[in-house]
Design an enzyme around this catalytic site. Structure first.
Site, PDB file in Angstrom:
ATOM      1  N   LYS A   1       0.846  -1.306   0.089  1.00  0.00           N
ATOM      2  CA  LYS A   1      -0.034  -0.132   0.190  1.00  0.00           C
ATOM      3  C   LYS A   1       0.880   1.228   0.182  1.00  0.00           C
ATOM      4  O   LYS A   1       1.934   1.207   0.304  1.00  0.00           O
ATOM      5  CB  LYS A   1      -0.896  -0.033   1.311  1.00  0.00           C
ATOM      6  CG  LYS A   1      -2.195   0.667   1.154  1.00  0.00           C
ATOM      7  CD  LYS A   1      -3.155   0.298   0.136  1.00  0.00           C
ATOM      8  CE  LYS A   1      -4.510   0.920   0.065  1.00  0.00           C
ATOM      9  NZ  LYS A   1      -5.511  -0.037  -0.623  1.00  0.00           N
TER      10      LYS A   1
HETATM   11  P1  NAD Z   1     -13.353   7.650  -3.754  1.00  0.00           P
HETATM   12  O1  NAD Z   1     -12.331   8.703  -3.298  1.00  0.00           O
HETATM   13  O2  NAD Z   1     -13.498   7.304  -5.247  1.00  0.00           O
HETATM   14  O3  NAD Z   1     -14.322   7.806  -2.997  1.00  0.00           O
HETATM   15  C1  NAD Z   1     -14.771   7.904  -1.436  1.00  0.00           C
HETATM   16  C2  NAD Z   1     -16.029   8.356  -1.084  1.00  0.00           C
HETATM   17  O4  NAD Z   1     -15.913   8.443   0.310  1.00  0.00           O
HETATM   18  C3  NAD Z   1     -16.315   9.807  -1.585  1.00  0.00           C
HETATM   19  O5  NAD Z   1     -17.662   9.694  -1.987  1.00  0.00           O
HETATM   20  C4  NAD Z   1     -16.276  10.662  -0.375  1.00  0.00           C
HETATM   21  O6  NAD Z   1     -17.143  11.686  -0.409  1.00  0.00           O
HETATM   22  C5  NAD Z   1     -16.695   9.532   0.906  1.00  0.00           C
HETATM   23  N1  NAD Z   1     -16.233  10.065   2.076  1.00  0.00           N
HETATM   24  C6  NAD Z   1     -14.876  10.445   2.435  1.00  0.00           C
HETATM   25  N2  NAD Z   1     -14.980  10.682   3.767  1.00  0.00           N
HETATM   26  C7  NAD Z   1     -16.204  10.196   4.052  1.00  0.00           C
HETATM   27  C8  NAD Z   1     -16.963  10.277   5.518  1.00  0.00           C
HETATM   28  N3  NAD Z   1     -16.121  10.838   6.535  1.00  0.00           N
HETATM   29  N4  NAD Z   1     -18.098   9.485   5.439  1.00  0.00           N
HETATM   30  C9  NAD Z   1     -18.858   9.432   4.454  1.00  0.00           C
HETATM   31  N5  NAD Z   1     -18.147   9.315   3.458  1.00  0.00           N
HETATM   32  C10 NAD Z   1     -17.050   9.823   3.279  1.00  0.00           C
HETATM   33  O7  NAD Z   1     -12.564   6.107  -3.057  1.00  0.00           O
HETATM   34  P2  NAD Z   1     -12.905   4.638  -3.311  1.00  0.00           P
HETATM   35  O8  NAD Z   1     -11.721   4.395  -4.311  1.00  0.00           O
HETATM   36  O9  NAD Z   1     -14.384   4.559  -3.679  1.00  0.00           O
HETATM   37  O10 NAD Z   1     -12.860   3.939  -1.982  1.00  0.00           O
HETATM   38  C11 NAD Z   1     -13.608   3.861  -1.062  1.00  0.00           C
HETATM   39  C12 NAD Z   1     -13.139   2.824  -0.163  1.00  0.00           C
HETATM   40  O11 NAD Z   1     -12.919   1.472  -0.991  1.00  0.00           O
HETATM   41  C13 NAD Z   1     -11.659   2.841   0.622  1.00  0.00           C
HETATM   42  O12 NAD Z   1     -11.886   2.160   1.748  1.00  0.00           O
HETATM   43  C14 NAD Z   1     -10.997   2.040  -0.399  1.00  0.00           C
HETATM   44  O13 NAD Z   1      -9.615   1.842   0.307  1.00  0.00           O
HETATM   45  C15 NAD Z   1     -11.686   0.892  -0.642  1.00  0.00           C
HETATM   46  N6  NAD Z   1     -11.370   0.307  -2.083  1.00  0.00           N
HETATM   47  C16 NAD Z   1     -11.279   0.800  -3.226  1.00  0.00           C
HETATM   48  C17 NAD Z   1     -11.143   0.192  -4.398  1.00  0.00           C
HETATM   49  C18 NAD Z   1     -10.928   0.879  -5.678  1.00  0.00           C
HETATM   50  O14 NAD Z   1     -10.988   0.201  -6.666  1.00  0.00           O
HETATM   51  N7  NAD Z   1     -11.362   2.144  -5.923  1.00  0.00           N
HETATM   52  C19 NAD Z   1     -10.599  -1.259  -4.149  1.00  0.00           C
HETATM   53  C20 NAD Z   1     -10.670  -1.668  -3.102  1.00  0.00           C
HETATM   54  C21 NAD Z   1     -11.097  -0.952  -2.035  1.00  0.00           C
END
Ligand code: NAD
Length: 417
Positions: free
Chosen positions: A106
């Site tokens: 990471k």
């Molecule tokens: P992103 O940046 O596209 O979206 C994050 C979202 O969370 C946004 O809508 C933001 O407004 C919201 N957010 C931020 N702080 C918040 C809070 N305090 N309360 C509520 N909402 C809040 O990120 P993402 O890629 O969608 O990632 C989201 C989660 O999924 C993370 O934990 C990430 O590690 C995990 N994840 C992502 C992927 C991927 O392919 N993008 C893969 C596996 C896991």
């Protein structure tokens, strides 16, 4: 374990619990408790106002016994070495649960991307990449997007690395835009994989997605795509939220209209076709499926006994504290853990890497059907342990994963002795 533990304490304690459960070799256990290597880099960036800001960046490899280090890069003010290390450990388990040939990594930079211009973000990304140019590589360490990083940022990483080696190398990073070697299906892959895991579970429970009501915390890559896929497949998305607030409509929300509104206003807050709710209220809303898809530690002992959803599918990494895990299990909830429920992203990243190395690209149907094959098999492996060992699904997933990693470590042996 308490809810106050930091992510790394949680990750290590989870490993300790699995080690006990599977009677893990003591030396392997000791090695898996610490990351293989951590890099900390200073990234000076000239900001638009002429001043120089120095951002701290991290890259952690937890374990590379099963293949190159793989994991996303997060841009967020709260990024720390401990958090990055915990996330790298979870990546080791995630790659092993779905049985793809990667180790766990990471990365992250402590910064506030919302307050940075596109130019500043590009300069930061290029400096971070060049500080780690000897660490990244298609056979050594392959980054991907995570919170507040996106395909454009991956393209800058690919370009910076390619400039330094003298030729275009798409295999160095995944989650890239399609014109520079991205995979069809990658954008929605995490959410599609999450949907496949939910559908496998619904099948076991003799339930159908058409009868389900869904609440999603987070409306970014994972949250938005999950809303769209479940909506298109017949589920009723009744609540979503982002960092500002949430919106609720028991008759169902149209994710595409909501996304359009968010694109125009910057948030789902104030969406006219629904009632405004807080992020806390969203988690406790009356729905059948809850998908936390934002940040970690949002379901804790403070709210776990008020969660109404029968199925919790973790789109986010680490959204549930260990105390809450136990509460939810005792309450009979079906809880698909992050290492399984959001493994679709890294699985299609793996497909993107394979396509990049071969310079031969697949159709979206091929990508989705191979993803389904991998997710279905992983779910069956976890479900089998969940049923036979009478443990929660996180423990079952970890048991599958840690055994696979330990087997690779034992076969490879200890170098140099
Ligand atoms: P992103 O940046 O596209 O979206 C994050 C979202 O969370 C946004 O809508 C933001 O407004 C919201 N957010 C931020 N702080 C918040 C809070 N305090 N309360 C509520 N909402 C809040 O990120 P993402 O890629 O969608 O990632 C989201 C989660 O999924 C993370 O934990 C990430 O590690 C995990 N994840 C992502 C992927 C991927 O392919 N993008 C893969 C596996 C896991």
């Amino acid at each position: 374990m308490s809810d106050k533990d930091n992510a790394l304490d949680v990750a290590v304690r989870q490993l300790d619990m699995v080690a006990e459960q599977i009677n893990l070799d003591t030396a392997i256990h000791k090695r898996l408790r610490s990351p293989a290597r951590c890099y900390i880099v200073a990234c000076p960036v000239r900001m638009d106002d002429g001043s120089v800001e120095v951002f701290t960046g991290y890259r952690v490899h937890h374990n590379t016994s099963r293949g190159p280090a793989k994991g996303g890069i997060r841009y967020h003010p709260d990024v720390t070495l401990d958090e990055t290390t915990a996330l790298s450990m979870w990546m080791t388990w995630k790659c092993a649960v779905v049985d793809i040939p990667y180790g766990g990594a990471k990365g992250g930079v402590a910064c506030n991307p919302k307050q940075m211009s596109r130019g500043e973000l590009q300069h930061l990304t290029r400096r971070y990449t060049s500080e780690l140019v000897n660490v990244f590589g298609p056979r050594t360490d392959i980054p991907a997007p995570d919170v507040y990083t996106n395909p454009q940022i991956m393209a800058w990483i690919m370009d910076t690395y390619s400039m330094s080696i003298g030729y275009a190398e798409p295999g160095v990073v995944t989650g890239k835009p399609i014109p520079v070697g991205g995979s069809l299906g990658r954008f929605g892959a995490t959410s599609r994989g999450c949907a496949y895991a939910i559908y496998s579970l619904l099948e076991k429970l003799n339930r159908r997605v058409d009868d389900e009501t869904v609440a999603i915390q987070g409306f970014g890559n994972v949250g938005y795509n999950a809303a769209e896929i479940l909506h298109d497949d017949g589920g009723k998305v009744i609540a979503v939220s982002d960092s500002k607030a949430g919106v609720y409509n028991p008759k169902g929300l149209d994710p595409r209209l909501l996304a359009k509104y968010k694109a125009e206003t910057g948030s789902v807050q104030g969406y006219p076709d629904g009632e405004s709710i807080t992020n806390e209220e969203l988690l406790e809303i009356d729905c059948s499926i809850l998908i936390p898809a934002a940040l970690e530690n949002v379901i804790t002992s403070r709210n776990a006994d008020r969660i109404k959803a029968e199925i919790i599918a973790e789109g986010a990494n680490g959204p549930t504290s260990p105390d809450a895990d136990e509460i939810l299990y005792d309450r009979g909830k079906y809880h698909l853990p992050d290492v399984l429920a959001n493994a679709g992203g890294v699985t299609v990243s793996y497909f993107e890497w394979v396509q990049g190395l071969e310079r031969y690209f697949w159709t979206e149907e091929e990508v989705n059907s191979k993803l389904k094959g991998i997710m279905d098999r992983a779910f069956e492996n976890v479900w089998h342990i969940y049923q036979t060992e009478k443990v929660n699904m996180r423990m079952a997933s970890y048991m599958v994963a840690v055994k696979r990693v330990a087997e690779a470590m034992l076969l490879r042996g200890l170098y140099p002795q």
